[in-house]
Design a protein around this motif. Sequence first.
Motif, PDB file in Angstrom:
ATOM      1  N   SER A  14      33.001  39.371  56.794  1.00 10.71           N
ATOM      2  CA  SER A  14      32.512  39.021  55.644  1.00 10.71           C
ATOM      3  C   SER A  14      31.159  38.805  55.744  1.00 10.71           C
ATOM      4  O   SER A  14      30.805  38.016  56.467  1.00 10.71           O
ATOM      5  CB  SER A  14      33.281  37.742  54.993  1.00 10.71           C
ATOM      6  N   ASN A  15      30.422  39.379  54.636  1.00 14.18           N
ATOM      7  CA  ASN A  15      29.123  38.910  54.411  1.00 14.18           C
ATOM      8  C   ASN A  15      28.737  38.677  52.845  1.00 14.18           C
ATOM      9  O   ASN A  15      28.375  39.467  52.116  1.00 14.18           O
ATOM     10  CB  ASN A  15      28.208  40.130  54.877  1.00 14.18           C
ATOM     11  N   PRO A  16      29.606  37.433  52.439  1.00 18.59           N
ATOM     12  CA  PRO A  16      29.525  37.332  51.127  1.00 18.59           C
ATOM     13  C   PRO A  16      28.273  36.810  50.508  1.00 18.59           C
ATOM     14  O   PRO A  16      28.116  35.729  49.789  1.00 18.59           O
ATOM     15  CB  PRO A  16      30.558  35.981  50.889  1.00 18.59           C
ATOM     16  N   LYS A  17      27.187  37.514  50.675  1.00 19.34           N
ATOM     17  CA  LYS A  17      26.069  37.196  50.169  1.00 19.34           C
ATOM     18  C   LYS A  17      25.950  37.270  48.714  1.00 19.34           C
ATOM     19  O   LYS A  17      25.507  36.375  47.756  1.00 19.34           O
ATOM     20  CB  LYS A  17      24.748  38.072  50.650  1.00 19.34           C
ATOM     21  N   ASN A  18      26.749  38.508  48.348  1.00 18.56           N
ATOM     22  CA  ASN A  18      26.748  38.597  46.700  1.00 18.56           C
ATOM     23  C   ASN A  18      28.106  38.314  46.341  1.00 18.56           C
ATOM     24  O   ASN A  18      29.152  39.014  46.787  1.00 18.56           O
ATOM     25  CB  ASN A  18      26.648  40.035  46.474  1.00 18.56           C
ATOM     26  N   THR A  19      28.170  37.199  45.796  1.00 15.81           N
ATOM     27  CA  THR A  19      29.732  36.759  45.572  1.00 15.81           C
ATOM     28  C   THR A  19      30.347  37.669  44.478  1.00 15.81           C
ATOM     29  O   THR A  19      31.462  37.207  44.227  1.00 15.81           O
ATOM     30  CB  THR A  19      29.527  35.276  45.310  1.00 15.81           C
ATOM     31  N   GLU A  20      29.505  38.490  43.784  1.00 16.94           N
ATOM     32  CA  GLU A  20      30.039  39.281  42.710  1.00 16.94           C
ATOM     33  C   GLU A  20      31.124  40.296  43.378  1.00 16.94           C
ATOM     34  O   GLU A  20      32.012  40.610  42.752  1.00 16.94           O
ATOM     35  CB  GLU A  20      28.923  39.616  41.714  1.00 16.94           C
ATOM     36  N   LYS A  21      30.608  40.781  44.518  1.00 18.53           N
ATOM     37  CA  LYS A  21      31.209  41.912  45.184  1.00 18.53           C
ATOM     38  C   LYS A  21      32.880  41.839  45.226  1.00 18.53           C
ATOM     39  O   LYS A  21      33.224  40.694  45.624  1.00 18.53           O
ATOM     40  CB  LYS A  21      30.686  41.933  46.634  1.00 18.53           C
ATOM     41  N   SER A  22      33.584  42.789  45.018  1.00 23.31           N
ATOM     42  CA  SER A  22      34.880  42.613  44.768  1.00 23.31           C
ATOM     43  C   SER A  22      35.543  42.462  46.356  1.00 23.31           C
ATOM     44  O   SER A  22      34.752  42.905  47.394  1.00 23.31           O
ATOM     45  CB  SER A  22      35.593  44.012  44.321  1.00 23.31           C
ATOM     46  N   ILE A  23      36.555  42.245  46.578  1.00 20.06           N
ATOM     47  CA  ILE A  23      37.160  42.110  47.860  1.00 20.06           C
ATOM     48  C   ILE A  23      37.486  43.357  48.366  1.00 20.06           C
ATOM     49  O   ILE A  23      38.000  43.578  49.527  1.00 20.06           O
ATOM     50  CB  ILE A  23      38.610  41.199  47.840  1.00 20.06           C
ATOM     51  N   PHE A  34      36.548  44.001  51.959  1.00 14.28           N
ATOM     52  CA  PHE A  34      37.206  43.195  52.927  1.00 14.28           C
ATOM     53  C   PHE A  34      38.705  44.051  53.459  1.00 14.28           C
ATOM     54  O   PHE A  34      38.982  44.189  54.566  1.00 14.28           O
ATOM     55  CB  PHE A  34      37.464  41.706  52.767  1.00 14.28           C
ATOM     56  N   GLU A  35      39.022  44.472  52.158  1.00  8.60           N
ATOM     57  CA  GLU A  35      40.266  45.284  52.469  1.00  8.60           C
ATOM     58  C   GLU A  35      40.327  46.469  53.456  1.00  8.60           C
ATOM     59  O   GLU A  35      41.003  46.575  54.324  1.00  8.60           O
ATOM     60  CB  GLU A  35      40.974  45.647  51.008  1.00  8.60           C
TER      61      GLU A  35
END
Lengths: 462, 462
Positions: free
Chosen positions: B72-81, B84-85
């Motif tokens: 995960s690189n959740p810098k942009n928390t808007e990004k959908s999952i 990751f899937e």
Amino acid sequence: MSKPSIPQGTRDFNAEVVRKRQYILNYIKAVFELYAFEPLETPAMENLDTLIGKYGDEGDKLMFKILNNGISNPKNTEKSIAGFEKVLQGKSSSDLTERALKYDLTIPFARYVAMNHGRLIFPYRRYQVQPVWRGDSPQKGRYREFTQCDADVVGSRSLFNELELACIYHDVFTRLKINDYELRVNSRKILTALAEVCAEEEKVTAITTAIDKLDKIGIERVKEELREKELNEDQLSIIESYLTMNNCPAEEMTNEKKLTFLKDFFRDSDDGQKGIEELEFLIKNLPAANNIIIDLTLARGLNYYTGIIFEAKAPPTVKIGSIGGGGRYDDLTGLFDVPGIPGVGISFGVDRIYDVLTELNLFPEEVEAGITALFFNMGETESRFAFEVMQQLRQNGISAELYHEFAKVNKQFQYAERKKIAYAVIIGSKEIEQKYCLVKNLATGLQEVVVFERLNDFFNSK
Amino acid sequence: MSKPSIPQGTRDFNAEVVRKRQYILNYIKAVFELYAFEPLETPAMENLDTLIGKYGDEGDKLMFKILNNGISNPKNTEKSIAGFEKVLQGKSSSDLTERALKYDLTIPFARYVAMNHGRLIFPYRRYQVQPVWRGDSPQKGRYREFTQCDADVVGSRSLFNELELACIYHDVFTRLKINDYELRVNSRKILTALAEVCAEEEKVTAITTAIDKLDKIGIERVKEELREKELNEDQLSIIESYLTMNNCPAEEMTNEKKLTFLKDFFRDSDDGQKGIEELEFLIKNLPAANNIIIDLTLARGLNYYTGIIFEAKAPPTVKIGSIGGGGRYDDLTGLFDVPGIPGVGISFGVDRIYDVLTELNLFPEEVEAGITALFFNMGETESRFAFEVMQQLRQNGISAELYHEFAKVNKQFQYAERKKIAYAVIIGSKEIEQKYCLVKNLATGLQEVVVFERLNDFFNSK
């Protein structure tokens, strides 16, 4: 069940290592306290919001993120990921993770100051000794869990802070007997001025980055790198003369001579003059014994520094390099919407210092001292009696152990030796009757008869 | 940027709290050392393999798992999952997480012993003081990050270990002045024997669980619960007589009377007799001053206990309950394929002990003592001079601070008072000339003139 192991890049610390690390940390903390710094501890986890974006893309990647509770129950590791996909469907990545392990102590400190700035008394001088976590590839001397020791003053622009931090390095290293440490110092303002003098102010980072590598790649490759960044030959010759001055042997180029050179070199630059003033204040006010060296190539990676920067180096005889660093920053809490709090701080690299002390054989013997006395177990009645005698020693501050079961005397001696216990105390039935015990010094082999009521005194006098 | 905050259930510890916690931890560690326990530190993270399945389903759920790097690189928390899937497609859950934060100190200790059993000297006596993490719902006195303090002996079946652990509780609590603590003790063998006497050996857990609640729900509801577990009225009356004996007021039912009762009650049970022997050994060999109480309802949740179990309770005047616990286990490292290493251990609840000391006002004043001296800043020349004088004090072990900038004397006094600094040291131009300083005791207001060369002595004598 597979063979038990620990995560890559992490370590167990046994008693010897814990004691040696404590030896280092206790000196560092004691000096921080003498210099009126107060302890602070922050949680291992921070909100992801607090950490993300503060350490560049690399930091965001290497940060250890914590899976939200309820997302995963990986008891059965065979189970496919399909279950998680279902849980995560249509959700944002913050549903996967909202927390991470702290990556350094500076950002959590800034977060703490921003959260509490209404209550804190400024200047706020805090120290913090805690582990941090980074997902770097483990290698010699680089771990995924390691301890940082930081001291920072925030809310003051006074150069006395820099002066005190330099003194702290000196006091800690000399107490640890690392007398030949070097404290390299420069000012970011001088690096800015160098870019200014080259008329390439916006290229300060490129220039700094190239200069930082001088030691490793030499002057020609530094110039090459700068040519690639489109600096012309005039500019390169300015930079070369700056670097040449720095690289004279130490005996020729004292700190004072460097300052004289700098004053002339940057005579038309305000930034340069300010940087020189900072260095001059340090050099003039530090006792001569402090091993401070102006190093004009010193840059320090972190971009938030704005004034004096420090790097503490291990003695050149051990090839360990940096054992500490720090510098002044202008507006750390601005990241958390609380602007206008300047600060300056330093850090000690505990793991590296540990390696220096090991290589130079500087850990004192006492650090490894084990238990003072092993009471032998000479049978049921005797051991109960020995237990009571032992309890009196312990109340008196002497560490002691009763061998756990009745066993051959040789076995008990072996146990004492393997555990480096200093004395064997033997109380058999004859001794109980006659109210004395045999005390054997296990290092010298010397055996003495000590009456019970004198046993405390016997050990106190050792 | 949203307002900075910390994760739910975690805490920042400011200087006062750090010092008070250190006060407690230092006593605990000092006593552990006197009793010949050695320190051990294990990493914050363990492999998920090591932890999963060791704490029941609840533990597996509440454990904080760490996302594998690169997932995960959740810098942009808007990004959908969706991203990751894709990463996770067709992979097992171990691709999501392979590590977790430690949940207690016992399993990491067992893992360490299993990994190192060829090198360790047995009996191995270790103590460990480290944070652990649990995703419980935070509430008063319950945190998601908290410190455990454990001492364990492994590789010995001797009851002297239990005796020593009981003495450690006494020594720590009396040093902390918690004189009215209670150390409740029972043996798991007695609980097994009770099930035996009821001819319901396989219901020992059900019986134990019900009995454990006696204090909270009373005898009638305990019986009700046991009826639901299909115990008959004869069996219930056996259990009731066992409990009634336990519940007599302390003055009527001494430990000795309880032992006499037990000997008769369990006259036909081998387990019972063994449990009674264990308790008797403890009671007979402990000094009378130890506040030990046989408590036949004591069960302790963790199922791995097999012999003596302990629970330390806060003085009844503070409603805090358990401040420590432990017991004997037979085969902890068996979980890691290294069978046959028995052990016994105890734990101190630092956060609860902190609350007890706060409620009973038992932290000594010295714990909060701040810096010894504030040197006033009376101008540029004066402050450089003051700095030199201050450095001598610091070398002499006296904590001191120089006010960071030239400011009105009143402002500097205010700063000293807010920071609870003990003395103000004032060196103006007149004082430099005449080689003395003014030293003001900020608690009493008393001001003295002290010549420079006597300043060290002045503070040493305080």
